[in-house]
Design an enzyme around this catalytic site. Structure first.
Site, PDB file in Angstrom:
ATOM      1  N   GLU A  97       9.661 -21.164  47.267  1.00 35.51           N
ATOM      2  CA  GLU A  97       9.858 -19.887  47.960  1.00 35.51           C
ATOM      3  C   GLU A  97      10.959 -19.894  49.011  1.00 35.51           C
ATOM      4  OE1 GLU A  97       6.283 -18.221  49.558  1.00 35.51           O
ATOM      5  OE2 GLU A  97       5.347 -18.024  47.598  1.00 35.51           O
ATOM      6  N   ASN A 154       5.921 -17.242  42.095  1.00 36.08           N
ATOM      7  CA  ASN A 154       4.746 -16.989  42.941  1.00 36.08           C
ATOM      8  C   ASN A 154       4.646 -15.482  43.123  1.00 36.08           C
ATOM      9  OD1 ASN A 154       4.651 -19.737  43.180  1.00 36.08           O
ATOM     10  ND2 ASN A 154       5.035 -19.819  45.380  1.00 36.08           N
ATOM     11  N   GLU A 193       2.009 -19.678  41.545  1.00 33.19           N
ATOM     12  CA  GLU A 193       0.967 -19.299  42.511  1.00 33.19           C
ATOM     13  C   GLU A 193       0.555 -17.866  42.258  1.00 33.19           C
ATOM     14  OE1 GLU A 193       1.919 -19.758  46.686  1.00 33.19           O
ATOM     15  OE2 GLU A 193       2.812 -21.727  46.343  1.00 33.19           O
ATOM     16  N   HIS A 245       7.926 -27.783  50.363  1.00 33.73           N
ATOM     17  CA  HIS A 245       7.073 -26.619  50.603  1.00 33.73           C
ATOM     18  C   HIS A 245       7.026 -26.402  52.121  1.00 33.73           C
ATOM     19  CE1 HIS A 245       3.721 -24.092  48.626  1.00 33.73           C
ATOM     20  NE2 HIS A 245       3.811 -23.664  49.871  1.00 33.73           N
TER      21      HIS A 245
HETATM   22  C1  FCB Z   1       2.809 -18.469  49.438  1.00 37.12           C
HETATM   23  C2  FCB Z   1       2.965 -19.910  49.851  1.00 37.12           C
HETATM   24  C3  FCB Z   1       1.686 -20.673  49.933  1.00 37.12           C
HETATM   25  C4  FCB Z   1       0.558 -19.828  50.447  1.00 37.12           C
HETATM   26  C5  FCB Z   1       0.453 -18.521  49.716  1.00 37.12           C
HETATM   27  C6  FCB Z   1      -0.678 -17.626  50.143  1.00 37.12           C
HETATM   28  O1  FCB Z   1       3.812 -17.717  49.993  1.00 37.12           O
HETATM   29  O2  FCB Z   1       3.814 -20.586  48.960  1.00 37.12           O
HETATM   30  O3  FCB Z   1       1.902 -21.829  50.692  1.00 37.12           O
HETATM   31  O4  FCB Z   1       0.670 -19.657  51.793  1.00 37.12           O
HETATM   32  O5  FCB Z   1       1.652 -17.822  49.861  1.00 37.12           O
END
Ligand code: FCB
Length: 471
Positions: A181, A308, A367, A136
């Site tokens: 991501e 996400n 997410e 991450h």
């Molecule tokens: C994503 C990230 C996470 C956080 C959220 C708001 O892009 O994976 O770490 O910052 O956004």
């Protein structure tokens, strides 16, 4: 409290109670190592690119860093207690690569292993399933010094790191995500420079890092499987359904290019075995060398896709990141503290987009959440984040709708468990369902956390009832 607010809360709570997700649906919360752990050099941890980047003047809004953050390295037990109190059955977290292998390659730090051993054991003892992410965004600085994601060799170092982690934790961790991501860490880190390592190398930087990151993923998948035969292995992409701002063919083409860069580049590579031809043609000379075997490596079959999702993307022709040449249009609407449009349908649309175009076996919303201005605990002991509570109900209704239409969405992770270090925004844009007082480190579950917990509990008891287990 005015009667209007009380009434709005009643309505919201009724909607929350009416929400039922499919059998076995997983409710969790997500975090990442650099954003919560603190302890940047404790017990032999090596430096990461975020440790280094935060020291550059002007790059973090409030000139802070993750040096202390939520002090999770010492307070993991409190955070597990919060997960338990909310009533969540799953926790998505990441390993800090430089905590486990300080130089990114070579010597393994047993004290780093011991920290995650404690975390995992205590999660399992609390009945919470660990969903581990290997990367991450916090590349060991030692690897950055050797070119980082521009260096093809980093992919092999990542695979070796995956082997170390899988060997150490695979007896207890059965859900493995390689990367979080790649679009964002490759492009924001190497093309536009707002994230670590802060390079401003435009499209060539973004696409070079992206290829090597995908290669890292593809090399790691079979290695994790060989260490943990009963593992489910996947990857997390940040995806947005992209809409053209107008019917003008120039805007339509710009939206298509953006969709190609953010969505199709990654999804086609993993699920179709090759990059989209229109994007290969567009990037042309900016591409790094792609070896004959790379496509097959990257397309190693995965068990699930994590998505996400925070917004939709409305695009027009513009001048950003040539030759992508797009500009983001901000339609009239409600915006979060990080200036993302609040558009609940984005989650429904992306679930259908992914299911219809790529058909992963299982999809997780890995997410989803919303930033507000920093909040305070009110005199009654609550943190009344009504906007966030509403956000969760609105978005989970869209997930439930997609699930009822046959999209295999198996779980949802709120971003994020506790207020934390939000990258370049520092501590100015909290996303937590739990408030953290950064002076005292006291955690207070917010109204959104209570509502989210109720949805999880309701869904479990509803399922138990329909399975004939309820009273
Ligand atoms: C994503 C990230 C996470 C956080 C959220 C708001 O892009 O994976 O770490 O910052 O956004």
């Amino acid at each position: 409290m005015t009667s209007n607010i009380a009434n709005d809360r009643k309505i919201l709570e009724a909607r929350a109670s009416g929400l039922v997700l499919p059998q076995g649906f997983v409710f969790g919360a997500a975090t990442s190592a650099y954003q919560i752990e603190g302890a940047p050099s404790a017990d032999g941890k090596g430096e990461s690119i975020w440790d280094r980047f935060c020291k550059v003047p002007g790059v973090i809004t409030d000139a802070t860093s993750g040096d202390i953050a939520c002090d999770h390295y010492h307070r993991w037990g409190e955070d597990i207690a919060v997960l338990k109190a909310i009533g969540l059955g799953a926790y998505r977290f990441s390993f800090a690569w430089a905590r486990l292998i300080p130089e990114g390659t070579g010597t393994v730090n047993q004290k780093g292993i011991a920290f995650y051993d404690r975390l995992i054991d205590d999660l399992l003892a609390a009945g919470i399933e660990p969903y581990a992410t290997l990367y991450h965004w916090d590349l060991p600085q030692a690897l950055q010094d050797r070119g980082g994601w521009y260096n093809r060799q980093t992919a092999q170092h990542f695979a070796d790191y995956a082997a170390v982690a899988a060997r150490a934790f695979g007896d207890r961790v059965k859900k493995w995500t390689t990367l979080n991501e790649p679009w964002t860490f490759c492009w924001s880190g190497h093309a536009s420079g707002e994230d670590a390592p802060g390079l401003h190398d435009g499209t060539k930087g973004g696409v070079t890092a992206s290829h090597h990151a995908l290669l890292a993923h593809g090399l790691a998948v079979p290695i994790i499987r060989s260490q943990v035969p009963d593992a489910a292995v996947g990857i997390v992409f940040d995806l947005n359904v992209t809409e053209p701002a107008t019917d003008d063919p120039r805007d339509v083409a710009a939206a298509r290019r953006f969709d190609g860069a953010q969505n199709r580049w990654f999804l086609d590579a993993v699920f179709k075995g090759s990059y989209p031809q229109d994007m290969l043609d567009l990037y042309g000379d900016l591409l790094p060398p792609i070896h004959a075997e790379d496509n097959a490596i990257i397309a190693a079959p995965v068990d699930y896709l994590g998505v996400n999702i925070y917004r939709r993307s409305v695009m027009a022709e513009g001048t950003e990141l040539a030759p992508l040449n797009f500009q983001r249009i901000q339609p009239e609407g409600t915006y979060s503290q990080v200036n993302y449009e609040i558009w609940p349908r984005c989650i429904y649309d992306i679930l259908h987009y992914v299911h219809e175009n790529y058909a992963p076996k299982e999809i997780f919303i890995s997410e989803n959440g919303v930033a507000t201005a920093p909040e305070t605990v009110s005199a009654d002991g609550h943190v009344w984040d009504d906007l966030r509570a509403t956000y969760y109900v609105d978005h989970l209704e869209q997930v439930a709708k997609a699930a009822s239409e046959g999209v295999p969405v198996k779980g949802y992770f709120a971003w994020t468990l506790t207020d934390n270090f939000e990258w370049a925004y520092g501590y100015t844009t909290p996303f937590g369902i739990t408030h953290v007082d950064f002076e005292t480190q006291v955690r207070t579950i917010k109204y959104s956390g209570e509502i989210y917990g109720r949805i999880a509990a309701q869904s479990h008891s509803e399922r138990a009832r329909s399975a004939g287990l309820g009273r």
